[in-house]
Design an enzyme around this catalytic site. Sequence first.
Site, short mmCIF file in Angstrom:
data_model
loop_
_atom_site.label_atom_id
_atom_site.label_comp_id
_atom_site.label_asym_id
_atom_site.label_seq_id
_atom_site.Cartn_x
_atom_site.Cartn_y
_atom_site.Cartn_z
CB CYS A 24 -0.96 -0.01 1.19
SG CYS A 24 -0.25 0.60 2.72
CD GLN A 221 -16.29 -8.36 -2.61
OE1 GLN A 221 -15.19 -7.82 -2.61
NE2 GLN A 221 -16.95 -8.59 -3.73
CE1 TYR A 250 -16.81 -15.05 -14.30
CE2 TYR A 250 -18.72 -13.65 -14.71
CZ TYR A 250 -17.63 -14.35 -15.19
OH TYR A 250 -17.36 -14.35 -16.53
CD GLU A 271 -17.37 -19.17 -7.38
OE1 GLU A 271 -17.65 -17.97 -7.52
OE2 GLU A 271 -16.21 -19.63 -7.48
CB CYS A 346 -12.18 -6.04 -8.29
SG CYS A 346 -11.81 -7.57 -9.13
N1 SAH Z 1 -19.84 -12.14 -6.12
C1 SAH Z 1 -19.00 -12.72 -5.10
C2 SAH Z 1 -17.65 -13.21 -5.61
C3 SAH Z 1 -16.88 -12.31 -6.51
S1 SAH Z 1 -15.19 -12.75 -6.79
C4 SAH Z 1 -18.84 -11.77 -3.92
O1 SAH Z 1 -19.17 -10.59 -4.01
O2 SAH Z 1 -18.37 -12.21 -2.87
C5 SAH Z 1 -15.23 -13.62 -8.28
C6 SAH Z 1 -15.66 -15.06 -8.15
O3 SAH Z 1 -15.64 -15.62 -9.48
C7 SAH Z 1 -14.75 -15.96 -7.31
O4 SAH Z 1 -15.53 -16.61 -6.33
C8 SAH Z 1 -14.18 -16.98 -8.32
O5 SAH Z 1 -14.02 -18.28 -7.76
C9 SAH Z 1 -15.25 -16.98 -9.40
N2 SAH Z 1 -14.83 -17.36 -10.75
C10 SAH Z 1 -13.65 -17.12 -11.37
N3 SAH Z 1 -13.69 -17.54 -12.65
C11 SAH Z 1 -14.94 -18.05 -12.86
C12 SAH Z 1 -15.58 -18.64 -13.98
N4 SAH Z 1 -14.96 -18.76 -15.15
N5 SAH Z 1 -16.86 -19.03 -13.85
C13 SAH Z 1 -17.51 -18.90 -12.65
N6 SAH Z 1 -16.94 -18.37 -11.56
C14 SAH Z 1 -15.67 -17.95 -11.65
#
Ligand code: SAH
Length: 391
Positions: A24, A221, A250, A271, A346
């Site tokens: 950071c 998160q 995701y 997921e 992100c």
């Molecule tokens: N929406 C959730 C997670 C976001 S992070 C939250 O807010 O907590 C992104 C997520 O995408 C992770 O859990 C990762 O495992 C998943 N991911 C990565 N590549 C992927 C894919 N090709 N298909 C489905 N999920 C995937």
Amino acid sequence: MTEKKKVIKQQENACLVAKKCGGCNPGVPYEKQLLKKQRKVKELMQDFCKVKPIIGMEHPYHYRNKVHAVFDRLKNGTIVSGIYKEGTHTVINVDSCLIEDKIADAIIVDIRGMLKSFKIKTYDEDTGYGLLRHVLVRRGFTTGEVMVVLVLSSPILPSKNNFVKALRKLHPEISTVVLNVNDKKTNMVLGERNITLFGKGYIEDVLCGLTFRISPSSFYQVNPVQTEKLYQTAISYAGLNGKERVFDAYCGIGTIGMVAAGKAKEVIGVELNKDAVRDAVTNAKRNQIKNIRFFCDDAGEFMTRMAEAQEKVDVLFMDPPRAGSDETFLSSAVKLAPSRIVYISCNPETLARDVKYLTKHGYAAKECQPVDMFPFTGHIEVVTCLQRVDM
Ligand code: SAH
């Protein structure tokens, strides 16, 4: 200097490793960081939509609920734990960090101090000898539950019961200790196997009024205070009225989909990580949410099959990793033609790339909201609202 400024100055000077670490940048005042992030999002997104002022944090310190430390031994025998110096495999010793949870940092320092008396050797990346590779600590800020994950090169931790006992004596707040086996020469922190040494093997936390179970390798998160603001924005962009079929792509442990479920007819979450999906299914039961289903699959491939089957989706939430989405996913999303897409990102660079694709294929971006999830770092989170244009 005002009192507030003095406090900030003191905090900034409190980091002993800032220059070496690179994790950071404590030297830049918080207001300035926010302006910089706002500018960056504007640069990338203003051609598509209005950019709302970034939502910053009131107390932008010690916000990380997940702390990871890599362990190593110096030539003189001193054991160090902390993070890799940027771009190298040299471990910088970290005792405390401005952005990490203080309790988690203290636990890691105490584990470091216990290694000698328990004769636990740190793992050597070059030779493959030694046992302890990493320690991961996660704390539920609302529940206070703490999970310690010891990443070892072998499933056997000598005197494991005594080790856990001694650690819990120092930190009675620890609710579970997990041994994760990572016996591969890899950059990945966690291996596939988890052995629970103490407690239930996961922690729970509360977000937006719902309780979530979080396993060692599930994504959650890292900044829960800002996550609530992020999710609230995402839900309001979705404009739900109780009749929609919602797709949460995701979805991780199912957080966004479950918050949306109370305002929609039905939710489908997809997921890739199987532990996260298992957590998601348990979480739905735990919160008595009955109108949600989860699938363990690649989001793009799942989307394609849905489009081929001419399924209907009204609202799509998508929250891909930093690399963004892919054309398989986006082209199928366009075929499914939800009336709204809420894109949580992100990484504004890949967000802009994907939004460009969507705006060329029947969608208009209405507005985007940056949320500062990662103060003192360069990372930026943005929620974007896209609407289907009648064609
Ligand atoms: N929406 C959730 C997670 C976001 S992070 C939250 O807010 O907590 C992104 C997520 O995408 C992770 O859990 C990762 O495992 C998943 N991911 C990565 N590549 C992927 C894919 N090709 N298909 C489905 N999920 C995937």
